[in-house]
Design an enzyme around this catalytic site. Structure first.
Site, PDB file in Angstrom:
ATOM      1  CG  HIS A  64      31.887  50.268  88.232  1.00 25.46           C
ATOM      2  ND1 HIS A  64      31.948  50.491  87.227  1.00 25.46           N
ATOM      3  CD2 HIS A  64      32.996  51.176  88.769  1.00 25.46           C
ATOM      4  CE1 HIS A  64      32.678  51.388  86.572  1.00 25.46           C
ATOM      5  NE2 HIS A  64      33.458  51.958  87.719  1.00 25.46           N
ATOM      6  N   GLY A  70      38.091  42.884  85.428  1.00 20.22           N
ATOM      7  CA  GLY A  70      38.357  41.918  84.544  1.00 20.22           C
ATOM      8  C   GLY A  70      39.618  42.232  83.618  1.00 20.22           C
ATOM      9  CD  GLU A  71      40.261  46.890  84.169  1.00 21.01           C
ATOM     10  OE1 GLU A  71      39.961  46.043  85.104  1.00 21.01           O
ATOM     11  OE2 GLU A  71      39.766  48.080  83.975  1.00 21.01           O
ATOM     12  NE  ARG A 164      42.637  51.216  82.547  1.00 18.78           N
ATOM     13  CZ  ARG A 164      42.134  51.339  83.589  1.00 18.78           C
ATOM     14  NH1 ARG A 164      41.561  50.451  84.356  1.00 18.78           N
ATOM     15  NH2 ARG A 164      42.565  52.347  84.143  1.00 18.78           N
ATOM     16  CG  HIS A 196      37.923  56.226  83.221  1.00 16.35           C
ATOM     17  ND1 HIS A 196      38.152  55.263  84.300  1.00 16.35           N
ATOM     18  CD2 HIS A 196      39.100  56.133  82.453  1.00 16.35           C
ATOM     19  CE1 HIS A 196      39.395  54.931  84.239  1.00 16.35           C
ATOM     20  NE2 HIS A 196      40.279  55.191  82.940  1.00 16.35           N
ATOM     21  CG  HIS A 225      39.211  57.942  87.739  1.00 19.85           C
ATOM     22  ND1 HIS A 225      37.977  57.572  88.712  1.00 19.85           N
ATOM     23  CD2 HIS A 225      38.537  57.274  86.591  1.00 19.85           C
ATOM     24  CE1 HIS A 225      37.378  56.459  88.215  1.00 19.85           C
ATOM     25  NE2 HIS A 225      37.614  56.322  86.882  1.00 19.85           N
ATOM     26  NE  ARG A 228      43.578  57.747  86.205  1.00 19.40           N
ATOM     27  CZ  ARG A 228      43.088  56.458  86.750  1.00 19.40           C
ATOM     28  NH1 ARG A 228      43.876  55.783  87.077  1.00 19.40           N
ATOM     29  NH2 ARG A 228      42.045  56.342  86.130  1.00 19.40           N
ATOM     30  CG  ASP A 286      35.989  53.866  90.405  1.00 20.60           C
ATOM     31  OD1 ASP A 286      35.043  53.364  89.742  1.00 20.60           O
ATOM     32  OD2 ASP A 286      37.077  53.787  89.969  1.00 20.60           O
ATOM     33  CB  SER A 290      39.144  46.173  88.932  1.00 24.02           C
ATOM     34  OG  SER A 290      39.316  46.885  87.732  1.00 24.02           O
TER      35      SER A 290
END
Ligand code: ZN
Length: 390
Positions: A64, A70-71, A164, A196, A225, A228, A286, A290
């Site tokens: 990124h 920004g979450e 999200r 994602h 991911h 995860r 990644d 964030s």
């Protein structure tokens, strides 16, 4: 610009022996037992690399670069990448992406940053789109973006199985993949669909449904991911054994690891034990994403920032802690992502390939020197060239 790197242990990533490697301008020009070049007309830099390991520059398929996040509100938007964040991590090629926020983060801004990184010496690409469907594009369609914008090689990261995400349907995702596929075919690019994967229970089912119900091949998708949690990793085993690519995320937090995320070095060992084809596995950092920790109600608990240096750190741990062969571990950040992303001159030490080179030193496999397109960016671990505002 001529560089001769003498007597390194060359890994293509396969071991080629102790060799001299000649870089002329941005290309690997020769790999021989002994290269001697003398000229009064041009400057030649000779690097003595006895005892060091020469490997391809690393490819990071998800960064990124303009920041993400920004979450947790506006103060939790993460900062942008600096050139040396990538180069000191051995990364010479990256693919940039937007994330959750495609309102205050935009494709023109992303593309401008990618162009800047290219001007600064890196090889940088980007994905059109973001987490969401309908897809945000630059020119009005995914196909057009991939065909007409040289830096755009695919779409994503489109979010699935995540609170999200835009909660796309099978049909919506199939249409985006079809557009990317056609755009890729018509422009000689991969047209890959970066996905994602969140921690929702549907896991990779949406991708499997698109593949089952349409003519889109499984190789069009590039879910990330996958480490995860154990359950998603196991879904990834099935996806990769069916021919799909899977990507593991190296940036993590102590909280995430304590709550079920699997460290990449361990996940890679597990996948190999499960007989997943190595060529279908990649790592990405990644970086500058964030790294939010949510509670069981989806409320943000804390937020850290992904780091590019985690990419090679996990490869190193796979070798030093998990006893994987260096050539195998390296492949997940060199030749494998090059193949997935359709980057035909990247990811290998081979004559005619781009002069993206990393020298590793010592038993801990420290990043010593880095060349990007033949230009020395890092020496003894320090950035020689920095971004304009670093
Ligand atoms: Zn993501």
């Amino acid at each position: 610009m001529i560089t001769v790197i003498k007597n390194a242990q060359v890994m293509s990533p396969k071991f080629l022996g102790n060799k001299d490697v000649l870089l002329i301008d941005s290309t690997i020009a020769a790999i021989e037992d002994n290269i001697v070049i003398q000229s009064d007309a041009v400057a030649i830099e000779v690097i003595e690399a006895t005892g060091k390991i020469l490997v391809p520059g690393f490819i990071d398929s998800l960064v990124h670069v303009t920041g993400g996040g920004g979450e947790g509100g506006f103060t939790t938007r993460t900062p942008a990448l600096n050139l040396s964040d990538a180069t000191t991590a051995g990364i010479t090629t990256l693919v940039a992406a937007l994330g959750t926020d495609a309102v205050t983060r935009s494709l023109p801004d992303l593309l401008a940053k990618v162009k800047a990184l290219n001007e600064e010496g890196l090889t940088a690409y980007c994905y059109t789109g973001s987490y969401h469907i309908p897809v945000t594009t630059l020119t009005g369609s995914v196909t057009q973006d991939i065909m007409l914008v040289s830096e755009m090689i695919g779409v994503g990261e489109v979010a699935i199985a995540d609170h999200r995400s835009s909660q796309p349907t099978v049909n919506e995702l199939a249409k985006v993949a079809a557009e990317a596929r056609v755009g890729g075919m018509l422009s000689g690019k991969s047209g890959i669909v970066s996905i994602h994967c969140g921690d929702g229970p549907s896991q990779l089912k949406l991708l499997e449904q698109v593949v089952a119900q349409t003519d889109i091949p499984i190789t069009q998708f590039y879910p990330t991911h996958i480490n995860r949690n154990q359950s998603l990793l196991d879904a990834g085993v099935g996806f990769a054994k069916a021919g799909g690519f899977i990507d593991l995320t190296t940036s993590t937090t102590a909280h995430a690891l304590a709550h079920g995320e699997i460290k990449c070095a361990q996940a890679l060992t597990y996948l190999i034990k499960q007989q997943v084809p190595l060529s279908n596995i990649t790592f990405s950092s990644d970086g500058h994403a964030s790294l939010p920790d949510f509670d069981q109600h989806g409320r943000l608990q804390q937020l850290l920032v992904g780091e590019e240096k985690s990419l090679f750190a996990e490869v190193r741990d796979a070798v030093l802690e998990q006893n994987l062969a260096l050539a195998d571990a390296l492949s997940v950040i060199t030749c494998n992502p090059a193949s997935v992303l359709g980057l035909n001159h990247k990811g290998r030490i081979e004559v005619g390939f781009d002069a993206d080179v990393v020298l590793l030193s010592g038993p801990e496999l420290e990043i010593d020197s880095v060349w990007a397109k033949g230009k020395k960016m890092v020496e003894t671990g320090n950035a020689l060239i920095k971004g304009r505002f670093e």
